[in-house]
Motif scaffolding. Structure first.
Motif, PDB file in Angstrom:
ATOM      1  N   LEU A  39     -34.929  94.441 -53.075  1.00 35.02           N
ATOM      2  CA  LEU A  39     -33.504  93.611 -52.992  1.00 35.02           C
ATOM      3  C   LEU A  39     -33.795  92.170 -52.637  1.00 35.02           C
ATOM      4  CD1 LEU A  39     -31.829  96.400 -50.773  1.00 35.02           C
ATOM      5  CD2 LEU A  39     -30.926  95.674 -53.096  1.00 35.02           C
ATOM      6  N   LEU A  40     -34.945  91.907 -52.012  1.00 35.07           N
ATOM      7  CA  LEU A  40     -35.139  90.268 -51.707  1.00 35.07           C
ATOM      8  C   LEU A  40     -35.480  89.679 -53.106  1.00 35.07           C
ATOM      9  CD1 LEU A  40     -37.086  90.439 -48.244  1.00 35.07           C
ATOM     10  CD2 LEU A  40     -34.841  89.826 -48.832  1.00 35.07           C
ATOM     11  N   GLY A  41     -36.250  90.373 -53.640  1.00 30.46           N
ATOM     12  CA  GLY A  41     -36.562  89.768 -55.165  1.00 30.46           C
ATOM     13  C   GLY A  41     -35.500  89.841 -55.883  1.00 30.46           C
ATOM     14  N   TYR A  42     -34.663  90.668 -55.919  1.00 28.99           N
ATOM     15  CA  TYR A  42     -33.587  90.682 -56.773  1.00 28.99           C
ATOM     16  C   TYR A  42     -32.465  89.548 -56.430  1.00 28.99           C
ATOM     17  CZ  TYR A  42     -29.324  92.644 -58.934  1.00 28.99           C
ATOM     18  OH  TYR A  42     -28.022  92.886 -59.722  1.00 28.99           O
ATOM     19  N   ALA A  43     -32.303  89.432 -54.933  1.00 35.44           N
ATOM     20  CA  ALA A  43     -31.440  88.455 -54.477  1.00 35.44           C
ATOM     21  C   ALA A  43     -31.856  86.888 -54.894  1.00 35.44           C
ATOM     22  CB  ALA A  43     -31.493  88.309 -53.196  1.00 35.44           C
ATOM     23  N   THR A  44     -33.190  86.608 -55.120  1.00 37.53           N
ATOM     24  CA  THR A  44     -33.578  85.279 -55.591  1.00 37.53           C
ATOM     25  C   THR A  44     -33.777  85.178 -57.032  1.00 37.53           C
ATOM     26  OG1 THR A  44     -34.323  84.941 -53.183  1.00 37.53           O
ATOM     27  CG2 THR A  44     -35.133  83.372 -54.974  1.00 37.53           C
ATOM     28  N   ASN A  45     -34.606  86.239 -57.581  1.00 39.22           N
ATOM     29  CA  ASN A  45     -35.468  85.661 -58.790  1.00 39.22           C
ATOM     30  C   ASN A  45     -34.471  85.705 -60.031  1.00 39.22           C
ATOM     31  OD1 ASN A  45     -38.395  85.406 -58.442  1.00 39.22           O
ATOM     32  ND2 ASN A  45     -37.951  87.224 -57.057  1.00 39.22           N
ATOM     33  N   PRO A  46     -33.365  86.649 -60.049  1.00 37.75           N
ATOM     34  CA  PRO A  46     -32.399  86.393 -61.292  1.00 37.75           C
ATOM     35  C   PRO A  46     -31.890  84.934 -61.385  1.00 37.75           C
ATOM     36  CG  PRO A  46     -32.216  88.728 -60.243  1.00 37.75           C
ATOM     37  CD  PRO A  46     -32.956  87.589 -59.331  1.00 37.75           C
ATOM     38  N   TRP A  47     -31.623  84.461 -60.398  1.00 36.96           N
ATOM     39  CA  TRP A  47     -31.048  83.125 -60.250  1.00 36.96           C
ATOM     40  C   TRP A  47     -31.878  82.192 -60.890  1.00 36.96           C
ATOM     41  CZ3 TRP A  47     -31.993  78.490 -58.110  1.00 36.96           C
ATOM     42  CH2 TRP A  47     -31.395  77.573 -58.274  1.00 36.96           C
ATOM     43  N   GLN A  48     -33.390  82.179 -59.994  1.00 39.01           N
ATOM     44  CA  GLN A  48     -34.258  81.407 -60.353  1.00 39.01           C
ATOM     45  C   GLN A  48     -34.877  81.664 -61.802  1.00 39.01           C
ATOM     46  OE1 GLN A  48     -35.721  79.331 -58.168  1.00 39.01           O
ATOM     47  NE2 GLN A  48     -36.367  78.408 -59.974  1.00 39.01           N
ATOM     48  N   ARG A  49     -34.625  82.617 -62.379  1.00 34.47           N
ATOM     49  CA  ARG A  49     -35.216  83.060 -63.920  1.00 34.47           C
ATOM     50  C   ARG A  49     -34.144  82.257 -64.662  1.00 34.47           C
ATOM     51  NH1 ARG A  49     -32.667  86.114 -67.470  1.00 34.47           N
ATOM     52  NH2 ARG A  49     -31.589  87.337 -65.701  1.00 34.47           N
ATOM     53  N   VAL A  50     -32.608  82.504 -64.676  1.00 38.45           N
ATOM     54  CA  VAL A  50     -31.648  81.504 -65.357  1.00 38.45           C
ATOM     55  C   VAL A  50     -32.003  79.924 -65.232  1.00 38.45           C
ATOM     56  CG1 VAL A  50     -29.294  81.272 -65.650  1.00 38.45           C
ATOM     57  CG2 VAL A  50     -30.146  83.630 -65.126  1.00 38.45           C
ATOM     58  N   PHE A  51     -32.287  79.637 -63.962  1.00 39.94           N
ATOM     59  CA  PHE A  51     -32.246  78.040 -63.811  1.00 39.94           C
ATOM     60  C   PHE A  51     -33.385  77.620 -64.364  1.00 39.94           C
ATOM     61  CE2 PHE A  51     -33.879  74.591 -61.373  1.00 39.94           C
ATOM     62  CZ  PHE A  51     -32.703  73.972 -60.955  1.00 39.94           C
ATOM     63  N   THR A  52     -34.619  78.387 -64.374  1.00 33.92           N
ATOM     64  CA  THR A  52     -35.884  77.739 -65.086  1.00 33.92           C
ATOM     65  C   THR A  52     -35.561  77.839 -66.461  1.00 33.92           C
ATOM     66  OG1 THR A  52     -37.241  78.506 -63.260  1.00 33.92           O
ATOM     67  CG2 THR A  52     -38.202  78.151 -65.263  1.00 33.92           C
ATOM     68  N   GLN A  53     -35.068  78.825 -67.257  1.00 34.28           N
ATOM     69  CA  GLN A  53     -35.033  79.091 -68.517  1.00 34.28           C
ATOM     70  C   GLN A  53     -33.982  78.315 -69.096  1.00 34.28           C
ATOM     71  OE1 GLN A  53     -34.169  83.181 -69.466  1.00 34.28           O
ATOM     72  NE2 GLN A  53     -36.360  83.860 -69.017  1.00 34.28           N
ATOM     73  N   SER A  54     -32.938  77.776 -68.183  1.00 34.64           N
ATOM     74  CA  SER A  54     -31.562  77.057 -68.919  1.00 34.64           C
ATOM     75  C   SER A  54     -32.220  75.318 -68.636  1.00 34.64           C
ATOM     76  CB  SER A  54     -30.435  77.338 -68.111  1.00 34.64           C
ATOM     77  OG  SER A  54     -30.675  77.075 -66.640  1.00 34.64           O
ATOM     78  N   HIS A  55     -33.144  75.085 -67.963  1.00 40.87           N
ATOM     79  CA  HIS A  55     -33.514  73.731 -67.577  1.00 40.87           C
ATOM     80  C   HIS A  55     -32.281  73.018 -66.916  1.00 40.87           C
ATOM     81  CE1 HIS A  55     -36.378  70.613 -67.977  1.00 40.87           C
ATOM     82  NE2 HIS A  55     -35.274  69.675 -68.491  1.00 40.87           N
ATOM     83  N   ALA A  56     -32.014  73.953 -65.859  1.00 42.20           N
ATOM     84  CA  ALA A  56     -30.645  73.602 -65.224  1.00 42.20           C
ATOM     85  C   ALA A  56     -30.623  72.283 -64.438  1.00 42.20           C
ATOM     86  CB  ALA A  56     -30.042  74.760 -64.296  1.00 42.20           C
ATOM     87  N   ALA A  57     -29.662  71.656 -64.304  1.00 44.32           N
ATOM     88  CA  ALA A  57     -29.572  70.397 -63.434  1.00 44.32           C
ATOM     89  C   ALA A  57     -29.134  70.765 -62.026  1.00 44.32           C
ATOM     90  CB  ALA A  57     -28.140  69.848 -63.849  1.00 44.32           C
ATOM     91  N   ARG A 104     -15.130  72.690 -71.025  1.00 40.92           N
ATOM     92  CA  ARG A 104     -15.905  71.749 -71.075  1.00 40.92           C
ATOM     93  C   ARG A 104     -16.286  71.416 -72.342  1.00 40.92           C
ATOM     94  NH1 ARG A 104     -21.292  72.949 -67.632  1.00 40.92           N
ATOM     95  NH2 ARG A 104     -19.693  73.276 -65.846  1.00 40.92           N
ATOM     96  N   ALA A 105     -16.238  70.287 -72.707  1.00 37.14           N
ATOM     97  CA  ALA A 105     -16.481  69.807 -73.994  1.00 37.14           C
ATOM     98  C   ALA A 105     -18.104  69.974 -74.423  1.00 37.14           C
ATOM     99  CB  ALA A 105     -16.185  68.244 -74.293  1.00 37.14           C
ATOM    100  N   ALA A 106     -18.266  70.757 -75.497  1.00 38.67           N
ATOM    101  CA  ALA A 106     -19.668  71.209 -75.910  1.00 38.67           C
ATOM    102  C   ALA A 106     -20.015  70.740 -77.319  1.00 38.67           C
ATOM    103  CB  ALA A 106     -20.222  72.316 -75.721  1.00 38.67           C
ATOM    104  N   GLY A 107     -20.955  70.720 -77.788  1.00 41.77           N
ATOM    105  CA  GLY A 107     -21.529  70.487 -79.313  1.00 41.77           C
ATOM    106  C   GLY A 107     -21.695  71.562 -79.982  1.00 41.77           C
ATOM    107  N   GLU A 108     -22.300  71.467 -81.029  1.00 38.60           N
ATOM    108  CA  GLU A 108     -22.563  72.473 -82.099  1.00 38.60           C
ATOM    109  C   GLU A 108     -23.789  73.358 -81.517  1.00 38.60           C
ATOM    110  OE1 GLU A 108     -23.041  71.325 -85.812  1.00 38.60           O
ATOM    111  OE2 GLU A 108     -20.822  70.564 -86.089  1.00 38.60           O
ATOM    112  N   ARG A 109     -24.755  72.578 -80.764  1.00 36.82           N
ATOM    113  CA  ARG A 109     -25.977  73.260 -80.312  1.00 36.82           C
ATOM    114  C   ARG A 109     -25.926  73.012 -78.816  1.00 36.82           C
ATOM    115  NH1 ARG A 109     -30.912  70.806 -84.001  1.00 36.82           N
ATOM    116  NH2 ARG A 109     -29.885  71.728 -86.096  1.00 36.82           N
ATOM    117  N   PRO A 110     -26.413  74.161 -77.969  1.00 40.90           N
ATOM    118  CA  PRO A 110     -26.152  73.801 -76.587  1.00 40.90           C
ATOM    119  C   PRO A 110     -27.251  72.811 -76.056  1.00 40.90           C
ATOM    120  CG  PRO A 110     -26.876  76.320 -77.284  1.00 40.90           C
ATOM    121  CD  PRO A 110     -26.752  75.579 -78.431  1.00 40.90           C
ATOM    122  N   PRO A 111     -26.727  72.135 -74.988  1.00 42.14           N
ATOM    123  CA  PRO A 111     -27.505  70.945 -74.569  1.00 42.14           C
ATOM    124  C   PRO A 111     -28.883  71.424 -73.927  1.00 42.14           C
ATOM    125  CG  PRO A 111     -25.830  71.759 -72.751  1.00 42.14           C
ATOM    126  CD  PRO A 111     -25.709  72.758 -74.170  1.00 42.14           C
ATOM    127  N   ALA A 112     -29.695  70.471 -73.975  1.00 47.16           N
ATOM    128  CA  ALA A 112     -31.128  70.584 -73.695  1.00 47.16           C
ATOM    129  C   ALA A 112     -31.122  70.929 -71.975  1.00 47.16           C
ATOM    130  CB  ALA A 112     -31.980  69.391 -74.079  1.00 47.16           C
TER     131      ALA A 112
END
Length: 767
Positions: A39-57, A104-112
C-alpha cells in the motif's frame, strides 16, 4: 546432532498447539507487513511513474492572456518550459452529468515537457477538428471514453468528440474543487465561451527549489498577473491521500504485532525453560553443553518463524492480487515495481531476525541451567507462602478457597506474573486502538456533520439560473432542511508560493454549521475559520490575522476558530459570503450545500432534485473520508484477528505456566482437602485473573493511545485534531469479557488433566 533432533521432535509432539500458534502468528505478522509495503508503494510509485514518464513540470502557473511567460525560460534553475498554453474555463456535459473543465490548447503532437500519457484512444488529430483528449479522472467522472461526445455550454448545441483518455502528474479533477483538464485544438479553445487564461509549466533542475522558483517566477511576471499556482508536492500529496492512511495503519499495527509476537515468543520460551528445568538439567548431565542447549531452543523456534514467514510470503505473492478492493489493486501494482523483490525478501527476513533475537535471549537462560546436583531436587522452589490477606480471606465464611488460592497463585508468586500480564496486555492494547480506528471511521459515515461534512449534497445552478430560482428549486423537496449558499475561489498565500481554497459559506442571517474543534464559529465581519493544513502552511494560530490574495485583490481575515477540514489537506479558510461580498460586491453564490433531514437517502433526494430541476441544477453527492476509508474496515478486522492470534499464543503460554505451578502445588492442595474439581478451579481462576488484569490494563491504556494516534494522524494530514472517537464501553467490555472467557475456556481441559494426576507422578516429576 541426532540427540538434539530427537529432543526437538519430542518437544514438538508434546506442544503441537503452541507450535501451530507461533507459526500462524508469524504468518499473520509477515502478511500484514507485506500488505503495508504494497500500500505504501502503491501510494507513491504510480504517481512517480507518471511524473517520470511524462517528463512533468514541477510548477504550473495560471496567468491572464496579457502576461508574457516567455521570460521564465531564462530564470536560474528552470530546465525547460511547457507552454504557454491558452486556456478557457468552461463546463462540459455528458449523459446528464456536467463538470467544470479547463480547455487547454494543444498541438498535433503531445508536448515534450508535461506530456500526457495516453491510456485509451489516440491523441489530437487534425482530421477531427472537434476532437479532444480527457484527463483520466474527468473521464471517469463523466463516464466518457473514446468515441463519446460532450456538449459545450451556450445553448448552441455544439459538441466535441473524445478521441482519447490520458494520465497526467498534475492534480486530478475533483467535482466542485478542481476543474478537469481537456486538451483541445487551439481553434476550439479560442472559440469556446468561458474565462480565458494562460498556463505555463516549469520543469526545474532541482525539485527541492520549488518555492524559490515560484517566487522568482511571480516576481518576473508580477504578482497581479499570477492567478493560481500548483506544484508537484501538492499533486503527489493528493495522489497519496486515498492509500497513505491505509499503509500507515497497516505498518503501525504490523510493527506493533511484530513486537507483541516477539514478546510472546520470549515469554513462551522463558516459561518453557522454567517448566523444563529438570529436563534441561538432565540433558546437561548426560553431556549436552550449554551451547547445544541454546542451539536446540533457538533452532526450534527459528524453524517456526521461517515456516510462518515463508507461508505468508508465498500466499501474499500468489493470492494478494486477488484480494477485493484497493488492497488487491495495490498488491498487483506493487508486484511490478522495482523495489518489490527486495521488500518481498527483506520483510520476512527482518521478522525472522527479530523473533530470533527474542528467542536467543530466552534460550541463553536455558543454557545457564546447571546440571542436577547430587541429592538436590531439580525442581524450582514453589515461591512464598500465603500472604496475610489471603489467609484472612480463607478464614472468611462463604468464600470459596479455590478463588482465594487462584488469586494468590496469579499475583502472589513472585516476578513472573507482571511480565505475563504485560505481554498479554500488548495485543489487547493494539486491539483497543484498532477498535478506536474502526469507531472513528464509523463516525465519519454516521455523523459526518461533526467531522466537517454537514452537507450530504451540493447543488450548482446552470448558467442563467439566479439565486432566488435555485433556492426555490431546492426547497421544493421536503427532505432538504437547509440550502446554505456558498462560493469557493482559489487564493494565494503570502509570498505567492502556494494556492489555498477560500470559501464563503452561509450568511450572517443563515450561518453555516461549521465543525469547530478550537475557538468559535465565524459570525462577525472579517472573521474566518481555517483548517489545520492552512494553519501549518502559514505558521498561524487561532486569534491571528491573515492576508490572502484573490484575483489580485487582498483579503484580510481574522481567524477565530480551527475547523475540521477533511478535504484539500486542510488548506482551506472559510468565512461568510457577506465578508467576501464586502471586498467584491459582484460575487454571487455558485454552490449550495444541502443539509437533509435525518434518515433521508442522499441518492433518492439527488434523483428527485435533478428531475424537478430539468437541467437547471447540477446536484452531486458529497464524498467524505468514509468513502475512501471503506477498505480500512476489512484491514482493521484482519489486524484484530492477527492480534487475537498472538494473544492466544500468550494465553497458551500463561496456561502452561499455571498448570505447571499447579502440579507443583498438587500435593499441598490435596493435603488441604481440595477435590480435583477444586484444584482445577484454582488453576482456572489463576489464568482468569491474569487475563482480567491484562485486559483491564490493555483497554485502559489503549483508549487514550487510540485518541492520541488518530488525532496525531489528523493533525499531520491537515484534517486537524478532534476527529478521534474511542470504542464504546460496550465494545471495551466485550474485549475484556472475550479475553477472560477465552482464557478460562482454554485453561479448563489442561487444568483438569493436571488435577487428576496421581500423587506418584507428581512426586516423580518434582522430587
Amino acid at each position: 546432532m541426532r540427540a538434539m533432533l530427537r529432543w526437538a521432535h519430542a518437544d514438538l509432539r508434546t506442544h503441537r498447539g503452541e507450535a501451530l500458534f507461533l507459526v500462524c502468528a508469524t504468518a499473520g505478522i509477515v502478511a500484514s507487513l507485506l500488505l503495508a509495503a504494497a500500500l505504501l508503494g502503491y501510494a507513491t510509485n504510480p504517481w512517480q511513474r507518471v511524473f517520470t514518464q511524462s517528463h512533468a513540470a514541477h510548477v504550473w502557473l495560471h496567468t491572464g492572456r496579457a502576461a508574457d511567460p516567455a521570460r521564465l525560460a531564462g530564470l536560474d534553475g528552470v530546465a525547460s518550459v511547457a507552454g504557454p498554453y491558452d486556456t478557457v474555463a468552461t463546463t462540459v456535459a455528458s449523459r446528464g452529468a456536467r463538470a467544470s473543465v479547463e480547455l487547454r490548447a494543444a498541438g498535433e503532437r503531445p508536448p515534450a515537457t508535461g506530456r500526457p500519457l495516453l491510456t485509451a484512444g489516440r491523441w489530437l488529430d487534425p482530421a477531427v477538428p472537434d476532437g479532444v483528449v480527457l484527463e483520466s479522472g474527468l473521464a471517469a467522472a463523466l463516464v466518457a471514453g473514446p468515441g463519446d461526445t460532450l456538449a459545450l455550454p451556450g445553448g448552441t448545441g455544439r459538441t466535441v468528440t473524445v478521441l482519447g483518455v490520458a494520465d497526467t502528474a498534475e492534480p486530478r479533477y475533483r467535482p466542485g474543487e478542481r476543474p478537469g483538464t481537456v486538451w483541445a485544438p487551439a481553434a476550439t479553445v479560442r472559440t469556446v465561451p468561458g474565462l480565458p487564461g494562460r498556463l505555463t509549466g516549469l520543469r526545474l533542475t532541482h525539485a527541492d527549489d520549488t518555492e524559490y522558483a515560484v517566487q522568482r517566477a511571480v516576481t518576473a511576471l508580477g504578482a497581479g498577473a499570477v492567478t493560481d499556482v500548483t506544484h508537484w508536492q501538492q499533486a503527489r500529496a493528493e495522489a497519496q491521500d486515498d492509500t497513505r492512511l491505509l499503509g500507515r495503519i497497516l505498518g503501525l499495527f504490523g510493527l506493533g504485532a511484530l513486537a507483541a509476537a516477539a514478546l510472546a515468543v520470549f515469554g513462551a520460551i522463558s516459561t518453557r525453560v522454567r517448566g523444563h528445568l529438570r529436563d534441561i538439567s538432565v540433558l546437561k548431565a548426560v553431556g549436552f553443553t550449554p551451547g547445544q542447549v541454546v542451539r536446540v531452543f533457538l533452532a526450534q523456534h527459528l524453524a517456526y518463524a521461517v515456516l510462518g514467514a515463508a507461508l505468508a510470503t508465498v500466499l501474499t505473492h500468489t493470492l494478494g492480487g486477488r484480494i477485493p478492493g484497493r488492497v488487491g489493486d495495490a498488491v498487483g501494482v506493487w508486484q511490478g515495481l522495482p523495489g518489490h523483490p527486495a521488500a518481498l525478501l527483506g520483510v520476512p527476513a527482518a521478522v525472522v531476525a527479530l523473533i530470533g533475537a527474542a528467542t536467543g535471549l530466552a534460550a541463553w537462560r536455558a543454557g545457564r541451567v546447571p546440571p542436577v546436583p547430587a541429592g538436590a531436587p531439580a525442581g524450582p522452589r514453589t515461591g512464598r507462602g500465603l500472604s496475610r490477606p489471603a489467609r484472612r480471606a480463607l478464614a472468611l465464611p462463604g468464600v470459596p478457597p479455590a478463588l482465594v488460592l487462584g488469586w494468590h497463585r496469579a499475583f502472589g508468586r513472585g516476578r513472573h506474573t507482571p511480565a505475563t500480564v504485560a505481554r498479554l496486555a500488548l495485543p489487547l492494547l493494539l486491539i483497543t486502538v484498532a477498535l478506536g480506528a474502526w469507531t472513528t471511521i464509523e463516525r465519519f459515515d454516521t455523523r459526518p456533520e461533526r467531522l466537517g461534512l454537514p452537507a450530504a449534497l451540493t447543488a450548482r445552478p446552470a448558467e442563467g439560473v439566479g439565486d432566488r430560482e435555485a433556492r426555490a428549486l431546492l426547497q421544493r423537496s421536503p427532505d432538504v432542511l437547509a440550502a446554505h449558499r456558498g462560493l469557493q475561489v482559489a487564493a494565494l498565500v503570502p509570498g505567492q508560493t502556494g494556492t489555498i481554497t477560500l470559501r464563503g459559506l452561509g450568511t450572517r442571517q443563515d450561518p453555516y454549521p461549521y465543525s469547530v474543534a478550537e475557538g468559535r464559529p465565524a459570525d462577525g465581519p472579517d472573521e474566518a475559520v481555517a483548517g489545520q493544513g492552512l494553519l501549518d502552511l502559514l505558521g498561524a494560530g487561532v486569534g491571528d490575522w491573515v492576508r490572502v490574495t484573490v484575483g489580485g485583490r487582498p483579503q484580510v481575515l481574522h481567524l477565530v476558530g480551527r475547523s475540521i477540514e477533511p478535504e484539500n489537506g486542510g488548506r482551506t479558510i472559510s468565512t461568510s459570503l457577506d465578508t467576501l461580498r464586502e471586498n467584491d460586491p459582484d460575487l454571487r453564490p455558485t454552490v449550495y450545500h444541502l443539509r437533509l433531514r435525518p434518515g433521508a437517502d442522499p441518492q433518492a433526494v439527488r434523483a428527485e432534485l435533478l428531475q424537478a430541476a430539468a437541467g437547471r441544477l447540477d446536484v452531486h453527492q458529497v464524498s467524505g473520508p468514509a468513502d475512501r476509508l471503506a477498505a480500512l474496515r476489512g484491514v482493521v478486522a484482519g489486524l484484530i484477528a492477527v492480534l487475537a492470534l498472538i494473544g492466544l499464543t500468550e494465553v497458551s503460554t500463561a496456561i502452561g505456566g499455571a498448570v505447571r505451578a499447579g502440579e507443583r502445588d498438587l500435593l499441598a492442595l490435596k493435603a488441604m482437602g481440595l477435590s480435583p474439581r477444586e484444584v482445577t478451579a484454582v488453576t482456572v481462576t489463576a489464568v482468569g485473573c491474569t487475563a482480567l488484569a491484562a485486559a483491564v490494563a490493555g483497554t485502559a491504556l489503549g483508549v487514550p493511545l487510540a485518541h492520541w494516534l488518530i488525532d496525531h494522524e489528523g493533525r499531520t494530514s491537515g484534517v486537524g485534531a478532534g476527529i478521534a472517537h474511542g470504542p464504546s464501553p460496550l465494545h471495551l467490555l466485550a474485549v475484556v469479557a472475550a479475553a477472560v472467557l477465552g482464557a478460562v475456556a482454554l485453561a479448563v481441559v489442561p487444568a483438569a488433566r493436571a488435577a487428576r494426576r496421581r500423587l506418584a507422578d507428581t512426586l516423580g516429576a518434582y522430587g
